[in-house]
Design a protein around this motif. Structure first.
Motif, PDB file in Angstrom:
ATOM      1  N   ASP A  34      58.541  98.164  46.133  1.00  0.00           N
ATOM      2  CA  ASP A  34      57.439  98.924  47.123  1.00  0.00           C
ATOM      3  C   ASP A  34      56.803  99.897  45.992  1.00  0.00           C
TER       4      ASP A  34
ATOM      5  N   SER B 104      54.079 101.719  46.754  1.00  0.00           N
ATOM      6  CA  SER B 104      53.473 102.832  47.546  1.00  0.00           C
ATOM      7  C   SER B 104      54.231 104.183  47.071  1.00  0.00           C
TER       8      SER B 104
ATOM      9  N   ALA C 252      55.519 106.437  48.948  1.00  0.00           N
ATOM     10  CA  ALA C 252      56.641 106.510  49.834  1.00  0.00           C
ATOM     11  C   ALA C 252      57.870 105.362  49.037  1.00  0.00           C
TER      12      ALA C 252
ATOM     13  N   GLU D  74      50.201 113.613  52.387  1.00  0.00           N
ATOM     14  CA  GLU D  74      49.161 113.150  52.314  1.00  0.00           C
ATOM     15  C   GLU D  74      49.166 111.854  51.817  1.00  0.00           C
ATOM     16  N   SER D  75      49.915 111.406  50.815  1.00  0.00           N
ATOM     17  CA  SER D  75      49.991 110.202  50.032  1.00  0.00           C
ATOM     18  C   SER D  75      50.764 109.061  50.959  1.00  0.00           C
ATOM     19  N   GLY D  76      51.267 109.242  52.060  1.00  0.00           N
ATOM     20  CA  GLY D  76      52.090 108.292  52.930  1.00  0.00           C
ATOM     21  C   GLY D  76      53.394 108.582  53.055  1.00  0.00           C
ATOM     22  N   CYS D  77      54.102 109.483  52.559  1.00  0.00           N
ATOM     23  CA  CYS D  77      55.480 109.638  52.576  1.00  0.00           C
ATOM     24  C   CYS D  77      55.623 110.410  54.200  1.00  0.00           C
ATOM     25  N   SER D  78      56.770 109.986  54.717  1.00  0.00           N
ATOM     26  CA  SER D  78      57.097 110.411  55.964  1.00  0.00           C
ATOM     27  C   SER D  78      57.680 112.041  55.917  1.00  0.00           C
TER      28      SER D  78
END
Length: 236
Positions: free
Chosen positions: A117, A119, A121, A212-216
């Motif tokens: 992955d 991404s 995250a 902001e970059s998609g991490c929870s």
């Protein structure tokens, strides 16, 4: 194989001597002579980030790759990565797997639990599976984000990868094209404190960017919390 042992031939080598006290200059001259592809430069000892930034400033190519004196590249490393990045023009960075010298079982991808992955995250969850000698990065992307932060004692590589991934996609090659030869590293208490303080600074600095970059928020909290816990155990 080092740089000149690569099947990818259109390259230059910038050797940055970070204040060594041995005969590095003489050995470079003996080995490479007047080979126009190799440039040697010496600086006062400033650490890995400063040495790499110096090399980046001197480099003229579209792509930058990093090779420490103890480590080895497979002969086809650069060829694989550059071909992939030529096909995927939006990607700014490509990395590969690595192993420890003498132990083919020491895959970094396996050690970090890398799932493939790419991404933000996924990379954070899988503990940023790239090591610096495995990376090929576009010089344009380094210019955009500002290179390595020389104020970090360690984890300056993670700091840079996070800043690049916030702007650009990554690619990877699922093969161990790097062999790392571990040096004699002393992890005393003072050095461990520096290490974990650097981690805490990293997570605090990039908390908003990671979100902001998609991490929870739970992932970011866990990374920061694990670091604070390790630091607290050492500071007791």
């Amino acid at each position: 194989s080092g740089g000149l042992g690569q099947t990818f031939g259109d390259l230059e080598i910038v050797i940055v001597d970070d204040g060594s006290t041995d005969d590095t200059r003489e050995r470079v001259a003996m080995r490479y002579g007047d080979d126009a592809r190799v440039r040697y430069v010496r600086q006062e000892n400033g650490g890995p980030a400063a040495a790499r930034n110096h090399g980046i400033r001197l480099a003229r190519g579209e792509f930058i790759a990093f090779l420490d004196s103890d480590d080895l590249w497979a002969p086809d490393k650069l060829a694989h990565q550059v071909e992939l990045m030529d096909r995927e023009r939006k990607a700014a960075l490509c990395f590969c797997d690595r192993q420890i010298a003498g132990d083919p079982a020491t895959s970094r991808f396996a050690a970090t639990g890398f799932s493939g992955d790419l991404s933000m995250a996924g990379l954070i969850r899988d503990n940023l599976p790239m090591c610096t000698p495995s990376v090929v990065v576009r010089r344009e992307a380094l210019a955009q984000v500002g290179g390595f932060d020389e104020s970090f004692i360690c984890v300056e590589d993670w700091d840079l990868w996070i800043r690049i991934r916030a702007r650009y996609p990554f690619l990877y090659v699922d093969r161990p094209l790097v062999i790392v030869r571990p040096g004699e590293d002393s992890f005393g208490r003072a050095r461990l404190l520096d290490k974990w303080r650097s981690w805490l600074r990293l997570w605090s600095r990039h908390e908003a960017l990671l979100l902001e970059s998609g991490c929870s928020s739970s992932l970011v909290r866990r990374k920061k919390g694990d670091t604070e816990e390790a630091l607290a155990d050492l500071e007791i």
